[in-house]
Design a protein around this motif. Structure first.
Motif, PDB file in Angstrom:
ATOM      1  N   PHE A  25       0.826  -1.209   0.000  1.00  0.00           N
ATOM      2  CA  PHE A  25       0.000   0.000   0.000  1.00  0.00           C
ATOM      3  C   PHE A  25       0.861   1.260   0.000  1.00  0.00           C
ATOM      4  CE2 PHE A  25      -3.435  -2.824   1.182  1.00  0.00           C
ATOM      5  CZ  PHE A  25      -4.522  -2.243   0.585  1.00  0.00           C
ATOM      6  N   GLY A  26       1.959   1.239   0.750  1.00  0.00           N
ATOM      7  CA  GLY A  26       2.820   2.418   0.787  1.00  0.00           C
ATOM      8  C   GLY A  26       3.427   2.733  -0.560  1.00  0.00           C
ATOM      9  N   VAL A  27       3.941   1.687  -1.243  1.00  0.00           N
ATOM     10  CA  VAL A  27       4.533   1.904  -2.562  1.00  0.00           C
ATOM     11  C   VAL A  27       3.481   2.352  -3.562  1.00  0.00           C
ATOM     12  CG1 VAL A  27       5.703   0.748  -4.470  1.00  0.00           C
ATOM     13  CG2 VAL A  27       6.432   0.314  -2.127  1.00  0.00           C
ATOM     14  N   LEU A  34       3.563  10.566  -6.675  1.00  0.00           N
ATOM     15  CA  LEU A  34       4.734  11.079  -7.390  1.00  0.00           C
ATOM     16  C   LEU A  34       4.595  10.990  -8.897  1.00  0.00           C
ATOM     17  CD1 LEU A  34       7.530   9.575  -5.111  1.00  0.00           C
ATOM     18  CD2 LEU A  34       6.508  11.849  -5.002  1.00  0.00           C
ATOM     19  N   VAL A  35       3.965   9.929  -9.401  1.00  0.00           N
ATOM     20  CA  VAL A  35       3.867   9.723 -10.851  1.00  0.00           C
ATOM     21  C   VAL A  35       2.562  10.277 -11.411  1.00  0.00           C
ATOM     22  CG1 VAL A  35       3.861   7.999 -12.690  1.00  0.00           C
ATOM     23  CG2 VAL A  35       5.358   7.702 -10.708  1.00  0.00           C
ATOM     24  N   GLU A  38      -1.035  13.129  -7.711  1.00  0.00           N
ATOM     25  CA  GLU A  38      -2.220  13.235  -6.864  1.00  0.00           C
ATOM     26  C   GLU A  38      -2.042  14.226  -5.718  1.00  0.00           C
ATOM     27  OE1 GLU A  38      -5.045  11.931  -7.455  1.00  0.00           O
ATOM     28  OE2 GLU A  38      -4.499  10.661  -9.151  1.00  0.00           O
ATOM     29  N   GLY A  39      -0.851  14.763  -5.510  1.00  0.00           N
ATOM     30  CA  GLY A  39      -0.666  15.759  -4.453  1.00  0.00           C
ATOM     31  C   GLY A  39       0.188  15.225  -3.315  1.00  0.00           C
ATOM     32  N   TRP A  40       0.389  16.084  -2.282  1.00  0.00           N
ATOM     33  CA  TRP A  40       1.286  15.735  -1.183  1.00  0.00           C
ATOM     34  C   TRP A  40       0.587  14.909  -0.112  1.00  0.00           C
ATOM     35  CZ3 TRP A  40      -0.043  17.299   3.716  1.00  0.00           C
ATOM     36  CH2 TRP A  40      -1.000  18.316   3.797  1.00  0.00           C
ATOM     37  N   VAL A  41      -0.731  14.954  -0.025  1.00  0.00           N
ATOM     38  CA  VAL A  41      -1.432  14.171   1.001  1.00  0.00           C
ATOM     39  C   VAL A  41      -1.242  12.670   0.783  1.00  0.00           C
ATOM     40  CG1 VAL A  41      -3.677  13.663   2.019  1.00  0.00           C
ATOM     41  CG2 VAL A  41      -3.101  16.011   1.421  1.00  0.00           C
ATOM     42  N   PRO A  42      -1.454  12.131  -0.430  1.00  0.00           N
ATOM     43  CA  PRO A  42      -1.151  10.703  -0.618  1.00  0.00           C
ATOM     44  C   PRO A  42       0.308  10.362  -0.356  1.00  0.00           C
ATOM     45  CG  PRO A  42      -2.501  11.528  -2.415  1.00  0.00           C
ATOM     46  CD  PRO A  42      -2.070  12.713  -1.636  1.00  0.00           C
ATOM     47  N   ALA A  47       4.103   7.381   2.936  1.00  0.00           N
ATOM     48  CA  ALA A  47       5.275   7.359   3.802  1.00  0.00           C
ATOM     49  C   ALA A  47       4.941   6.770   5.174  1.00  0.00           C
ATOM     50  CB  ALA A  47       5.832   8.774   3.948  1.00  0.00           C
ATOM     51  N   VAL A  48       3.737   7.043   5.694  1.00  0.00           N
ATOM     52  CA  VAL A  48       3.324   6.474   6.984  1.00  0.00           C
ATOM     53  C   VAL A  48       3.210   4.959   6.892  1.00  0.00           C
ATOM     54  CG1 VAL A  48       1.431   6.370   8.641  1.00  0.00           C
ATOM     55  CG2 VAL A  48       2.186   8.582   7.762  1.00  0.00           C
ATOM     56  N   PHE A  49       2.637   4.455   5.786  1.00  0.00           N
ATOM     57  CA  PHE A  49       2.546   3.007   5.592  1.00  0.00           C
ATOM     58  C   PHE A  49       3.933   2.371   5.572  1.00  0.00           C
ATOM     59  CE2 PHE A  49      -1.896   3.521   4.297  1.00  0.00           C
ATOM     60  CZ  PHE A  49      -2.448   2.339   4.768  1.00  0.00           C
ATOM     61  N   LEU A  50       4.867   2.973   4.833  1.00  0.00           N
ATOM     62  CA  LEU A  50       6.217   2.420   4.749  1.00  0.00           C
ATOM     63  C   LEU A  50       6.934   2.495   6.094  1.00  0.00           C
ATOM     64  CD1 LEU A  50       7.401   3.775   1.277  1.00  0.00           C
ATOM     65  CD2 LEU A  50       6.624   1.480   1.856  1.00  0.00           C
ATOM     66  N   LEU A  51       6.713   3.578   6.849  1.00  0.00           N
ATOM     67  CA  LEU A  51       7.327   3.686   8.173  1.00  0.00           C
ATOM     68  C   LEU A  51       6.807   2.601   9.107  1.00  0.00           C
ATOM     69  CD1 LEU A  51       9.132   5.198  10.158  1.00  0.00           C
ATOM     70  CD2 LEU A  51       7.205   6.732  10.640  1.00  0.00           C
TER      71      LEU A  51
END
Length: 338
Positions: A25-27, A34-35, A38-42, A47-51
């Motif tokens: 989900f994080g990736v 990024l691609v 969709e903006g900075w919120v996603p 990043a929270v999922f990956l952390l």
């Protein structure tokens, strides 16, 4: 409920499962941010999922190290044991107890890896499936239609039998095959909207819903005007102006007319000093296909307009193809007309 079920799983299944789901989900969310832009919120959510997945990896690593590490023997365990005097005791029949089997860490890890592979494959297949369930054509998923749901429907729509709304037009126009019909199959729509407008200079008595779909190259508009003007009368009006680009034809068995006109351009100065306010100017050239509501041309029509900021226009056959693909799909139902 889901969290309770996850907590019931053994440690060596639960933790790898959480790591895989969090990583996938994080990736995926970071890719959208990024691609796809969709903006900075996603991006923050990804990043929270990956952390969280990284923290779970740390927990699993510590558990593995603790399992491999054996505690040193104490002095009491190393001291010689003095045998106690043996006292005869009554002999009792031995009772066999079931051997307790410890969980096999290798089997649990193998099961978790297989489960992760199934979940990852399902997510990959879901992303490849087209939105409408048909065979994939390589077209990107269109942008969702933005509608004015809170605004009250003008009375002209309720007094006009069979009148559709901007939501109905946007639903029919915003199709995955629209970029291919325009000759730009690699593009995806960046904006789509539908509005319940009325025709100008009619005191809000003539319904004129509109829909717009924007791409990087072209912008497409579809409107329906419920007046008594026929396509034949409109064709005569074009002869009084510059009608050199006007062309009569038949689309879906209905009278149709192709015309060209320039869009309006308005500039505003918001105090930044970068631009200057001025009167309405001439915008880019647009090509419009007007199609009667029915084959008898009893009044009212659909207008399909295409333009680009660069001034380039698709071939007239593209407008005809779009009309033949979109107009039969216009149906009422996106909003209550009663």
């Amino acid at each position: 409920m889901l969290g309770f079920l996850v907590r019931l799983l053994p440690f060596w299944i639960r933790e790898p499962l959480i790591i895989l789901v969090g990583t996938v989900f994080g990736v995926r969310i970071l890719f959208m941010a990024l691609v796809d832009g969709e903006g900075w919120v996603p991006a923050v959510i990804g990043a929270v999922f990956l952390l969280g997945a990284a923290l779970r990896v740390r927990v699993v690593v510590h558990a593995l190290r603790a399992r491999r590490r054996r505690p040193p023997a104490t002095e009491a365990e190393l001291a010689p044991v003095t045998p106690a005097p043996v006292t005869p005791a009554p002999v009792t029949p031995a009772v066999r107890r079931p051997v307790e089997r410890k969980p096999n860490a290798f089997a649990q890890a193998s099961f978790a890896i297989g489960l992760f592979a199934v979940i990852g494959g399902a997510l990959w297949i879901e992303g490849k499936l087209p939105e409408d369930g048909t065979a994939a054509t390589g077209a990107s998923r269109p942008a969702a239609c933005r509608l004015d749901e809170d605004e009250e429907l003008p009375s002209a729509y309720r007094s006009t039998p069979g009148a559709v709304t901007g939501a109905d037009l946007c639903r029919a126009l915003n199709r995955t095959e629209l970029p291919e019909l325009l000759g730009t199959p690699a593009e995806r729509s960046v904006y789509a909207s539908g509005t319940d407008s009325t025709a100008p200079l009619t005191d809000r008595k003539v319904a004129q819903p509109e829909a717009r779909v924007e791409f990087e190259t072209y912008t497409v508009e579809l409107s329906a005007t419920y007046n008594k003007l026929t396509v034949a009368q409109y064709a005569k009006l074009t002869t009084y102006g510059d009608g050199r680009d006007a062309r009569k034809l038949t689309v879906l068995g209905r009278p149709a007319l192709l015309t060209s006109d320039h869009m309006m351009k308005i500039q505003f100065d918001l105090g930044s000093g970068e631009g200057a306010s001025g009167p309405v100017g001439q915008g880019p050239l647009a090509r419009t296909l007007t199609v009667a509501f029915d084959g008898k041309d009893r009044g009212g029509s659909y207008d399909l307009t295409v333009w680009s900021e660069s001034g380039l226009l698709p071939h007239d056959s593209a407008l005809v193809d779009i009309a033949e693909a979109v107009l039969p799909r216009i149906t009422r139902g996106a909003r209550d007309q009663d």
